[in-house]
Scaffold this motif. Sequence first.
Motif, short mmCIF file in Angstrom:
data_model
loop_
_atom_site.label_atom_id
_atom_site.label_comp_id
_atom_site.label_asym_id
_atom_site.label_seq_id
_atom_site.Cartn_x
_atom_site.Cartn_y
_atom_site.Cartn_z
N SER A 124 53.10 6.55 13.51
CA SER A 124 51.80 5.96 14.24
C SER A 124 50.83 7.11 14.50
N VAL A 125 51.16 8.36 14.80
CA VAL A 125 50.48 9.32 15.09
C VAL A 125 49.83 9.88 13.82
N ILE A 126 50.54 10.17 12.82
CA ILE A 126 50.08 10.36 11.27
C ILE A 126 48.84 9.47 10.98
N VAL A 127 48.95 8.43 10.94
CA VAL A 127 48.26 7.18 10.54
C VAL A 127 47.14 7.19 11.32
N ARG A 128 47.39 7.27 12.81
CA ARG A 128 45.94 7.08 13.63
C ARG A 128 45.04 8.30 13.63
N SER A 129 45.77 9.56 13.65
CA SER A 129 44.97 10.90 13.68
C SER A 129 44.49 11.01 12.30
N HIS A 130 45.01 10.65 11.15
CA HIS A 130 44.40 10.64 9.98
C HIS A 130 43.06 9.84 10.15
N ALA A 131 43.26 8.68 10.48
CA ALA A 131 41.93 7.80 10.62
C ALA A 131 40.86 8.27 11.34
N LYS A 132 41.17 9.35 12.30
CA LYS A 132 40.32 9.76 13.10
C LYS A 132 39.62 11.21 12.84
N GLY A 133 40.10 11.51 11.43
CA GLY A 133 39.55 12.58 10.80
C GLY A 133 40.61 13.94 10.83
N ALA A 134 41.68 13.65 11.21
CA ALA A 134 42.49 14.92 11.31
C ALA A 134 43.04 15.06 9.89
N ARG A 135 43.17 16.30 9.26
CA ARG A 135 43.93 16.52 7.88
C ARG A 135 44.93 17.06 7.86
N ALA A 136 45.45 17.58 9.12
CA ALA A 136 46.72 18.31 9.16
C ALA A 136 47.23 18.16 10.57
N LEU A 137 48.58 18.12 10.67
CA LEU A 137 49.47 18.08 12.04
C LEU A 137 50.35 19.05 12.08
N TRP A 138 50.50 19.81 13.40
CA TRP A 138 51.39 20.87 13.53
C TRP A 138 51.86 20.68 14.92
N GLY A 139 53.02 21.61 15.25
CA GLY A 139 53.74 21.64 16.41
C GLY A 139 54.74 22.49 16.43
N MET A 140 55.26 22.76 17.58
CA MET A 140 56.32 23.37 18.06
C MET A 140 57.68 22.52 18.16
N THR A 141 58.42 22.27 17.29
CA THR A 141 59.50 21.15 16.99
C THR A 141 60.59 21.74 17.55
N ARG A 142 61.53 20.90 18.35
CA ARG A 142 62.87 21.19 18.56
C ARG A 142 63.66 20.92 17.34
N ILE A 143 64.57 21.99 17.12
CA ILE A 143 65.73 22.03 16.07
C ILE A 143 66.10 20.61 15.87
N ALA A 144 66.52 19.97 16.88
CA ALA A 144 67.29 18.68 16.83
C ALA A 144 66.24 17.64 15.99
N ALA A 145 65.01 17.76 16.20
CA ALA A 145 64.22 16.79 15.72
C ALA A 145 63.46 17.23 14.46
N VAL A 146 63.87 18.51 13.92
CA VAL A 146 63.28 18.79 12.38
C VAL A 146 63.66 17.84 11.30
N PRO A 147 64.85 17.28 11.45
CA PRO A 147 64.95 16.06 10.22
C PRO A 147 64.18 15.22 10.39
N VAL A 148 63.64 14.42 11.48
CA VAL A 148 62.80 13.38 11.56
C VAL A 148 61.41 13.72 10.72
N HIS A 149 61.13 15.14 11.20
CA HIS A 149 59.68 15.62 10.83
C HIS A 149 59.84 15.70 9.21
N THR A 150 60.77 16.45 8.95
CA THR A 150 60.80 16.70 7.20
C THR A 150 60.93 15.49 6.45
N ARG A 151 61.69 14.23 6.98
CA ARG A 151 61.68 12.94 6.31
C ARG A 151 60.28 12.58 6.07
#
Length: 120
Positions: free
Chosen positions: A41-68
Amino acid sequence: MLSAGPERCPFDSWDSSWRLRGLAVVEFARRRGVATALLKSVIVRSHAKGARALWGMTRIAAVPVHTRLGFETIGTQYEVPPAGPHCSTFVRLTDELVSSLSDRQEAANGARRSDGRRRA
């Protein structure tokens, strides 16, 4: 819960990057696709609002969700007290990425019954 908003990325030159903050899913709802749905949802909504990249400080346990979802890890693991080990993650928001996430969501919705449960 997940928030995101415009913030310059420290490891990329894009002016229109957004930072992810505070991805959290209550324990009883984990491993049910909630974090994936929030990120999509954040990817789609932020792209619609003009974002061209997302970044963050990700907990190691959540990295697999992000990489997928197309994120890559940047640098090495580091500690964020008291939350624990993290790494930086980054994804460029392309029309192709957003389209592929929308296509996957439509396919998942088609696999659900009218009462919201998955078809067997």
